[in-house]
Design a protein around this motif. Structure first.
Motif, PDB file in Angstrom:
ATOM      1  N   GLN A  73      -4.568   3.737   4.766  1.00 35.82           N
ATOM      2  CA  GLN A  73      -4.158   3.414   6.130  1.00 35.82           C
ATOM      3  C   GLN A  73      -5.279   2.712   6.900  1.00 35.82           C
ATOM      4  OE1 GLN A  73      -2.060   6.303   8.435  1.00 35.82           O
ATOM      5  NE2 GLN A  73      -0.961   7.146   6.685  1.00 35.82           N
ATOM      6  N   GLN A  76      -5.572  -0.906   6.234  1.00 34.65           N
ATOM      7  CA  GLN A  76      -4.523  -1.727   6.839  1.00 34.65           C
ATOM      8  C   GLN A  76      -4.741  -1.984   8.321  1.00 34.65           C
ATOM      9  OE1 GLN A  76      -1.760  -3.204   5.305  1.00 34.65           O
ATOM     10  NE2 GLN A  76      -2.971  -2.689   3.514  1.00 34.65           N
ATOM     11  N   GLN A 147      -7.593  -1.987  -2.526  1.00 37.20           N
ATOM     12  CA  GLN A 147      -6.283  -1.420  -2.833  1.00 37.20           C
ATOM     13  C   GLN A 147      -6.168  -1.053  -4.310  1.00 37.20           C
ATOM     14  OE1 GLN A 147      -4.249  -0.375  -0.711  1.00 37.20           O
ATOM     15  NE2 GLN A 147      -4.930  -1.390   1.147  1.00 37.20           N
ATOM     16  N   LYS A 211       2.275  -3.517   5.107  1.00 40.09           N
ATOM     17  CA  LYS A 211       1.631  -2.229   4.837  1.00 40.09           C
ATOM     18  C   LYS A 211       2.459  -1.375   3.884  1.00 40.09           C
ATOM     19  CE  LYS A 211       3.317   0.018   9.063  1.00 40.09           C
ATOM     20  NZ  LYS A 211       2.901   0.671  10.329  1.00 40.09           N
ATOM     21  N   GLN A 224      -4.188  -8.399  -1.490  1.00 43.61           N
ATOM     22  CA  GLN A 224      -4.125  -8.550  -0.047  1.00 43.61           C
ATOM     23  C   GLN A 224      -5.316  -9.385   0.403  1.00 43.61           C
ATOM     24  OE1 GLN A 224      -3.962  -4.944   2.308  1.00 43.61           O
ATOM     25  NE2 GLN A 224      -3.040  -6.063   3.999  1.00 43.61           N
ATOM     26  N   ARG A 227      -4.375  -8.972   6.747  1.00 49.20           N
ATOM     27  CA  ARG A 227      -3.502  -7.845   7.084  1.00 49.20           C
ATOM     28  C   ARG A 227      -2.031  -8.234   7.023  1.00 49.20           C
ATOM     29  NH1 ARG A 227      -5.668  -9.101  12.219  1.00 49.20           N
ATOM     30  NH2 ARG A 227      -4.117  -9.704  13.792  1.00 49.20           N
TER      31      ARG A 227
END
Length: 271
Positions: A73, A76, A147, A211, A224, A227
């Motif tokens: 989280q 992100q 990630q 997300k 990624q 964002r």
């Protein structure tokens, strides 16, 4: 680096462990400013949003959200010109599964109880990364994107739960609904309401935000880079810079360029 103090958030569900880590950090990094302490992963995310620290120490096993889930989280959170997503250091008592993954990844780790010598090494690494983040090239954070590291840690913490990644995307193409194989997607890019799904032949829309897609797509295939953007690693055609120095990803078969935000420039270091 500028003269502003480095700011950190500590997260551990054991009060004694937080106190011990704070004490050790005071010894090896006296100029570090600890702005908040969290008792669980959810608090860690909220305090990170509130205080915008440079660094977050996360106990890897906490109630509510684990350290890995909290890190997902935090990764992100939107960065801007005044703040980048913080560096992550995991606190763990689980040496066997942790060390190999952490040594490959963008995060660092501290084994419980935090020993002065090992913590000094962590501090040196973090100081170096934070200094490099301020340069145009971004941090030298190693070969594994965050990630991917977090997915790997999740599978090591729960070996019986193998991830099931999306194979198909149900998307709107004009007035029709179409099933698109995930491997055909060149990139996903979001605005406030929709996520654009771009293949070599069609442009489609879905309502699922980036997300959520991050956790549902294979991180080996989709990187990624912002964002609001995921790109198929196999579709990357090259990296250029614009007149402002921003990195731009070229996509095979398309003239469109995708912007790389500062938090993800390390993916293309040396290109």
């Amino acid at each position: 680096m500028n003269n502003a103090p480095i700011r950190a958030v500590l997260a551990d569900d054991e009060r004694l462990m937080r106190e011990q880590l704070r004490s050790r950090l005071t010894e090896v990094w006296p100029e570090l400013e600890i702005v908040a302490e969290a008792k669980n992963g959810l608090e860690a995310v909220e305090l990170t949003k509130e205080h915008r620290p440079d660094l977050v120490f996360l106990d890897i096993r906490m109630p509510g959200l684990t350290g890995v889930e909290a890190a997902r989280q935090i990764a992100q959170l939107p960065d801007d010109d005044d703040w980048l997503v913080p560096e992550i250091v995991f606190i763990t008592a689980y040496d066997q599964y942790a060390v190999e993954a952490f040594e490959q990844g963008v995060a660092d780790y501290v084994l419980k109880p935090a020993e002065r010598e090992r913590l000094q090494l962590t501090v040196a690494r973090i100081k170096k990364r934070l200094a490099q983040r301020e340069g145009a090239e971004g941090a030298d954070t190693g070969p594994m994107p965050l990630q991917q590291l977090l997915h790997k840690l999740s599978s090591q913490m729960n070996p019986a739960a193998k991830p099931q990644y999306l194979q198909w995307i149900q998307a709107t193409v004009g007035q029709a609904i179409q099933m698109i194989p995930v491997e055909d997607v060149l990139f996903f890019i979001s605005d406030e309401k929709y996520t654009r799904v771009q293949t070599a032949k069609v442009e489609a829309l879905i309502r699922k935000p980036i997300k959520e897609l991050v956790d549902e797509l294979d991180p080996q295939l989709f990187w990624q880079i912002h964002r609001s953007t995921l790109v198929n690693a196999r579709a990357i055609d090259g990296i250029t810079r614009d007149f402002r120095g921003r990195q731009l990803v070229g996509v095979k078969g398309l003239t469109e360029k995708l912007e790389v935000s500062r938090s993800y420039t390390h993916l293309f270091k040396g290109m």
